[in-house]
Write a protein that holds these residues in place. Structure first.
Motif, short mmCIF file in Angstrom:
data_model
loop_
_atom_site.label_atom_id
_atom_site.label_comp_id
_atom_site.label_asym_id
_atom_site.label_seq_id
_atom_site.Cartn_x
_atom_site.Cartn_y
_atom_site.Cartn_z
N CYS A 21 0.58 -1.12 0.07
CA CYS A 21 -0.26 0.39 0.29
C CYS A 21 0.97 1.01 0.30
N ARG A 163 -7.10 -3.51 5.68
CA ARG A 163 -6.87 -2.11 5.86
C ARG A 163 -7.90 -2.08 3.59
N VAL A 166 -7.32 2.59 1.07
CA VAL A 166 -5.96 2.88 1.12
C VAL A 166 -5.54 3.72 -0.83
N LEU A 172 -3.07 5.68 5.30
CA LEU A 172 -3.64 5.04 4.44
C LEU A 172 -5.40 4.68 5.54
N PRO A 174 -7.65 2.69 8.53
CA PRO A 174 -7.25 1.90 9.62
C PRO A 174 -7.37 0.81 9.31
N LEU A 175 -6.95 -0.73 10.08
CA LEU A 175 -7.27 -1.94 10.15
C LEU A 175 -8.79 -1.60 10.23
N GLU A 432 2.87 -3.01 7.58
CA GLU A 432 2.03 -2.49 8.00
C GLU A 432 1.58 -1.68 9.30
#
Length: 433
Positions: A21, A163, A166, A172, A174-175, A432
């Motif tokens: 990403c 994620r 992206v 980016l 968040p998860l 990441e």
């Protein structure tokens, strides 16, 4: 003539060189992605489509290794890579690393395709060279493929999330936890459905066959939506989406959409294929596949006996080669009707419509030389039967680990060596975090 899907032209190379990403500055002496997306021509958009389809195949064999080995469908013996039989199986107190190839490579490859989809979406939105209907075609394709790639990522990481956002590599998103991720994937497929409903397809696709036009892409989109529906336990929605897909109880089991491979310049081979009776580098069926299958079941042909005897490595052994993909150019399914029939069975079982479920299960059983279902007509018994048929029908297509995980049945998978583990998901790559 089969279409060659190469990803070799300059803009595609720029997009696909992104390692994950994260932000990557391409060749600063040439046009930037921003320049390209300002007003792409139809030819440039079509090359982005081709590059997206091509990129979907990158690390695909490794993805199938990951889910197949942990799901005890197979072994991958390699003289150069011991982690297939150590880390992935938890041997000798091994754990899954967040920096090893088995997660970093598929993670990066899937997000490379997602990046392509984002660029295609932006380029099609801004293009002044296409009609509104053509724009909808590009957007519907890009959003459908993006949803599919996100789903594969979530299959790997499960509770660790993925994620979704992206689009901006400098910021980016968040998860996202599994339930919210599946909701977002479903919404993305629904958005693509709207696009495709008013679309004209101005591009060609290599692995989509009869589903290469707008109505066909819509059927493909709804097939994927039905898969997501059962992951979300939205049973009625699964049936509704199947009705808009290419599902058919009387249709061919192999009807569907595929990753295709070729020998042409710039193309890729199916690297999951390994010839029978090899030594050194082999993919083998887990012994339980042959042990558990019914004697008359023709799906035993997916795990052929080795003529040169049992292969063994690190306390593991099997006398059967995987023979699902029998040439280096054999397609790998993205989704096909045999899975859709089993989704139909699953949704009907969960909705207590047992007669329709049994009809679907029998469509699979009879097709594979089995007698019609004669077991108990209860939800528990029929779910067991459904999962059994999914195991043998979708062998080495990337489903068993996910199926048993979503039903809380991973403890049923065999442990071949004392101390081995059955993992529930991969860690997020260290890059990441």
């Amino acid at each position: 003539m089969k279409k060659n899907i190469s990803s070799g032209w300059p803009v595609i190379a720029l997009v696909l060189l992104i390692s994950s990403c994260k932000k990557d500055f391409g060749d600063l002496n040439n046009a930037t992605v921003e320049d390209f997306t300002a007003n792409a021509t139809q030819g440039e958009l079509n090359n982005l489509v081709s590059g997206t389809e091509s990129g979907m195949r990158t690390s695909l064999a490794l993805y199938l290794d990951d889910v197949g080995i942990i799901g005890r469908e197979m072994y991958h013996f390699s003289t150069s890579e011991p982690r297939y039989v150590t880390d992935l199986l938890g041997a000798n107190a091994a754990t899954l690393s967040n920096s090893n190839f088995y997660i970093t490579n598929p993670w990066a490859s899937r997000y490379q395709v997602i990046k392509n989809c984002n660029v295609l979406t932006q380029a099609a939105t801004n293009s002044k060279s296409i009609t509104a209907a053509q724009r909808s075609g590009y957007l519907g394709f890009a959003r459908t493929i993006k949803a599919y790639q996100l789903l594969l990522l979530l299959n790997l990481t499960d509770s660790n999330g993925v994620r979704i956002d992206v689009a901006d590599p400098d910021h980016l998103g968040p998860l996202v936890a599994p339930a919210d991720a599946l909701k977002a994937i479903s919404a993305l497929l629904d958005s693509a459905k709207t696009d495709l409903g008013s679309a004209t397809v101005a591009f060609t696709l290599a692995g989509f066959g009869n589903f290469s036009d707008a109505p066909g892409l819509l059927k493909f989109n709804r097939a994927l939506a039905a898969r997501v529906d059962v992951y979300r336990q939205n049973w009625a929605s699964a049936l509704a989406d199947l009705n808009q897909s290419f599902f058919g109880l009387q249709s061919g089991l192999t009807t569907g959409v595929y990753h295709v491979f070729g020998t042409g310049s710039g193309d890729q081979l199916n690297t999951f294929f390994i010839p029978q009776n090899q030594t050194g580098e082999v993919r083998l069926a887990h012994p339980s596949y042959a042990t558990d299958i019914s004697p008359t079941d023709d799906r035993i042909g997916k795990a052929t006996l080795r003529s040169n005897g049992t292969a063994s490595l690190n306390g593991l052994s099997s006398n059967r080669d995987i023979w699902v993909y029998t040439t280096s150019t054999m397609p790998i399914p993205i989704i096909r009707n045999e899975e859709l029939i089993l989704i139909y069975a699953e949704a009907n079982i969960q909705l207590n419509d047992f007669p329709d479920a049994i009809i679907a299960l029998n469509a699979i059983r009879v097709a594979h030389n089995l007698t019609p279902y004669a077991g108990a007509v209860t939800k528990t018994a029929l779910l067991t039967e459904m999962l059994t048929q999914r195991r043998f029908s979708l062998f080495c297509e990337g489903h068993r680990w996910i199926d048993l995980r979503r039903y809380g049945l991973l403890s049923q998978l065999p442990i071949d060596r004392a101390g081995d583990d059955v993992w529930t998901g991969f860690p997020i790559p260290v890059s990441e975090q």
